[in-house]
Each structure stands twice: as C-alpha cells, then as structure tokens.
Design an enzyme around this catalytic site. Sequence first.
Site, mmCIF file in Angstrom:
data_model
loop_
_atom_site.group_PDB
_atom_site.id
_atom_site.type_symbol
_atom_site.label_atom_id
_atom_site.label_comp_id
_atom_site.label_asym_id
_atom_site.label_seq_id
_atom_site.Cartn_x
_atom_site.Cartn_y
_atom_site.Cartn_z
ATOM 1 C CD GLU A 30 11.268 17.582 14.004
ATOM 2 O OE1 GLU A 30 11.176 17.088 13.154
ATOM 3 O OE2 GLU A 30 9.925 17.965 15.002
ATOM 4 N NE ARG A 260 17.615 7.390 7.733
ATOM 5 C CZ ARG A 260 16.570 8.431 8.217
ATOM 6 N NH1 ARG A 260 16.024 9.567 6.913
ATOM 7 N NH2 ARG A 260 16.941 8.635 9.171
ATOM 8 C CE LYS A 270 15.356 13.529 15.143
ATOM 9 N NZ LYS A 270 15.491 14.723 15.238
#
Length: 562
Positions: A30, A260, A270
């Site tokens: 994204e 992850r 982020k």
Amino acid sequence: MSSNFIQNIINEDMRTNKYGGRVHTRFPPEPNGYLHIGHAKSICLNFGIAAANGGKCNLRFDDTNPSKEDVEFVDSIIEDVRWLGFDWEDRMFYASDYFEELYQCAVQLIEDGKAFVCDLSAEEIREYRGTLTQPGKNSPYRDRTVEENLQLFKAMRAGEFADGSRVLRARIDMASPNLNMRDPVLYRILRAVHHRTGDKWCIYPMYDYAHPISDAIEGITHSICTLEFEDHRPLYDWVLDSLEGCKFFKSRPQQIEFARLNLTNTIMSKRYLRQLVEEGFVEGWDDPRMPTISGLRRRGYTPEAIRDFCDRIGVAKSNSMVDVAMLEHCIREDLNYKAPRVMAVLKALKVVITNYPEKKVEDLDAEINPENPEMGSRKIPFSRVVYIEQDDFRENPPKKYFRLAPGKEVRLKHAYIIKCENVIKDDNGEIVEIQCTYDPATKSGEDTSGKKVKGTLHWVSAQHALEAEVRLYDYLLADNGTDGEEEEEKKDFTQNLNPNSLEKLPKCFVEPSLKEARPGNKYQFLRQGYFCADKDSTGERLIFNRIVSLRDSWSKIEQKLK
Ligand code: ATP
Ligand code: MG
C-alpha cells in the site's frame, strides 16, 4: 531459495496440475509509507518463489485508501524493489486500475442477492456485529430488494449521499463464528482525491473485497500474505466463489499466510515509522537508523546482504522475533570481501615522532583487502606527525593493555614500531601530544629488527589526512521491543526511544585516498567497523556513516547453536 512450506504447497499444486503448471505471485504494497526490512522479506519471498518455479511476480500498488496514499511513496517503492534486485518486467499494476471492474463485480453481487446497501452508522454497525461470544444481529436494511439496492448503489457512486452515510455490505451470516464474515463492508463513501483517479470516484472498495478480485484479474495463483490475514481467508474465498465465472477473472487464486518479520531493537510497522518521521524523531524515511530499505541503503547496507538475510530467516507459519545481530552479520559477511580497508582516526591524539626527519614523507605500501588480494594495494603517506585514537593511549595502563603507554612499544600499521618517550599536557592536565621515537629497522614488509610487539594501531599522517564527519549509530529502541499489530503498549513506543542512537563526530581524520569517496562507497575503517559515504558527502565535506562495528555477536550465537 531454501525449501519451505509454501514451496511444498506449490509442489503439490504442480503434481495435481491445479494451475496448469503456472506460478504467478504478486507483491502488493500500500503506497502509504516507505518499504521496510519486513517488506523485503515479502519481496524476496514472492519474487523468489516465482523465479524458483519458472513463474512471474507482479508489483501491484494496493491503492484503495486514498486518504493516506501518495505518489512520493509509489516512487520510493519502485526504487526500493528495483534496488533489491527484482524485476516485474511490464507487470506493474494498481488496484485503482480495477475500480470499474470492482464496481461491476459489486453490481453482480447485488443482483445475486449477495450484497446490500446499509444505512446504519459505523457505530451501529459495530454494535450489530456482536462479539466473539455473541452472534450479531441482522441489519434492518438487509432485506432490501435487488432493485432498491442497485438504485442506491448507483446513487452512492453518483455522489448523492454524504461521506459515511451508507455502505455496501456483503450478505453472508451475522451468526458466523468468524467476525469477518458478519456481513462485512465492501464499499464506503469517501470524498478524497486519489493520487491516480483524482476525484473520479467517491466510493472506495475495502481491502478484503478488492484484494481477491485484483488477484483474480491478474491471474495470480498463489496470493501470499502475512498471518494476520488468516481469519480473512474465508472472506477472500467467499468473494471469489460468489463471483465464479466472472468475465474479468483469469484465475482462481489461493491465499497463503506466513509469519511477518519482527526484529529486535526496532519498530517495523509503517504507522510507527511514519510517526517517527512526522514528529521529527529521525531526519526522514531514509534516516540511517530507520529499518526502511532507503534507510538501510543510506546506512550502507547492500542488496546482497539484505537478500542473504531474508534467505537465512526462512519462512514459517508462526510469529517470532529475529535478532538484529543476524542482519548485521549478513552485511559484515558481504563487505568483508568487498570493502577496501582504509585508516581513519575518529578521536584524534597527536603523536610526534621526534627522531623522524622534519620534512621527510614516505609513501608506504598497504594492501587494500587481505581477504581479497585481487584488490591490490595503495600508497599511504607517513611523516613525523601522525594521529592515533585517544583510546589507543593510556598514561596508566591496566594489565594486558597492549596499546601505547609510557615506555611501551606498538606497531603503526603498514609503518614502523614506535616507542612512547614523553607525554605533553596542557595547563589543565589534558594530554595534548605524545612524543615517540621510531625504529627505522622495523619498516613493515622489510623488518630486520626481530622485535615483537603485541599492539598494532591505525593512524593517519597529520599533514596529509582529510577531515571528515563520522556518524555512529545505535539502535532506535533502548530495549528489545517486540513488534506486532496487536500490541497496545506500542502506542507509546516513543518513550522507549534510545536517546543515544546517533553520535556525530565532527572532526575525524581519514587517509587521503578517501578524497575519491563518492556517496554510497563502502570501506572498512581498520579496527572501527564498516562505513559508507553518506548521500550528502562531497570531496569538500566528507561524511561517513558507520554501518556496523567489527564485533560480530551473531557468529558467537551461531557457534553456540552448532
Ligand atoms: P505495516 O504493518 O508495516 O504497515 P503493511 O502490511 O500494512 O505493513 P503493506 O504495504 O500492506 O504493509 O504490505 C505489503 C506486503 O508486505 C504485504 O503482503 C504484507 O503482508 C507484507 N509485509 C508487511 N510487513 C511485513 C513484515 N514485517 N514481514 C513480512 N511481510 C510483511
Ligand atoms: Mg497494510
């Protein structure tokens, strides 16, 4: 790439000919921030799995949330994925490319009685959803007719309703044990300028709806994502099954989840990295302390080291924490072979060699890299006044101190053995100069003295050295913070920032060969670590970032594990 459970799934799909032998993956960032080392894991995995199976990997910007996205992020992502060494050929896409198809698919769902326009407020929707232990309640708008839904959805698109006043929802099951399946929202009304489609749209699809459709449109076979989407997989499947046979679809992809990456002593999300940038805790997304790809690049990390790291950590199905020492080990391994050795003095102490002729200069031979003899040798100037590190001299040395001390001898690397004869102090008692003598018979490479000394020091010739600024970095977080989407205490992670994460040494001295250092050039400063010329470094103002010190704590851990 080492074998992993995802490769096992692909092997099975190959055996059963599920996708006609095709493997097609995608990396779907994204564009709401810069990529970080966790994304590198996903990039290496997606591109790596495709390459290992003769397949393809797309780069797709998942740009369905216009309020936080920006072209600056798109550009940085393109640069970072390329820099890591991966090639999407002509397959760079945007989820926003599919806004029309996504809309058509929603119309199809409405026509099939599988979606409805709901007028409940966001808060009411939350109340109606129920909890993990209690089933939800049907929305009073759930049984609208197909015609009414079609007309309302069209009016939503046409901008006839206020932001947030209505949504399109899937009609699945308000009693499902999986909360994601309780009539999830598919579309919301939002007047925001999208970085690609401008103000063409005022309704935007939700991630869980747009993602499976984007995958199917691109012919993706294996849609690899992180574990937090495991509970969303039934919805991923519901969307695709409900639209089976759709004329836009080239495949029926499957979602596969992996753990992850979490790294000690840093934050990864982020959201938090953005906060560090926006609130000025760091100098920008590419601050060398950041775990972003651009920060690591500026710090001096190589794509080879990052890919090696991603390979070593492997791919698993349960979350874990990786020691940042392992990442540091990977860059040391890479640079040990590649980086030229040079001498640089970070905290200088003046040494005068009293029996060395005043005007004499010798150009001494020095190998560039003992690990890689093909790199050849360089010349370094030696003269009567040199600088050594303040730390390499002690007036009252402890036992086993093999560096310089009154009456003691050490070798100056590539030069001579010197002996400390005298210590000069200023009025405040601070040491300002050391006076030594040298032994001409001890020249490196042609030593006939038979002398043995235990200490070898790096140094630079005072009249030839160049001034440089050196930046030493420590970890962003003071302790081994843990990362994870769920962790509430992370909200206040700024309390835990390491106040000493950056130390600037404005007046260091480096050997004259570094005149040629260009931004991005990497060196081993003997005994000090690996350093990289900063992006702001010039011939007039040299700036070096320390990438890592030489002490490899990971190889010690590795030895113990063996
Ligand atoms: P963040 O949580 O840092 O905001 P994100 O998951 O929201 O990351 P996306 O841009 O949506 O960021 O991620 C793109 C891809 O990278 C996704 O497939 C995501 O699963 C993967 N990814 C993100 N963070 C990690 C990580 N720490 N380890 C491995 N893969 C990751
Ligand atoms: Mg995300």
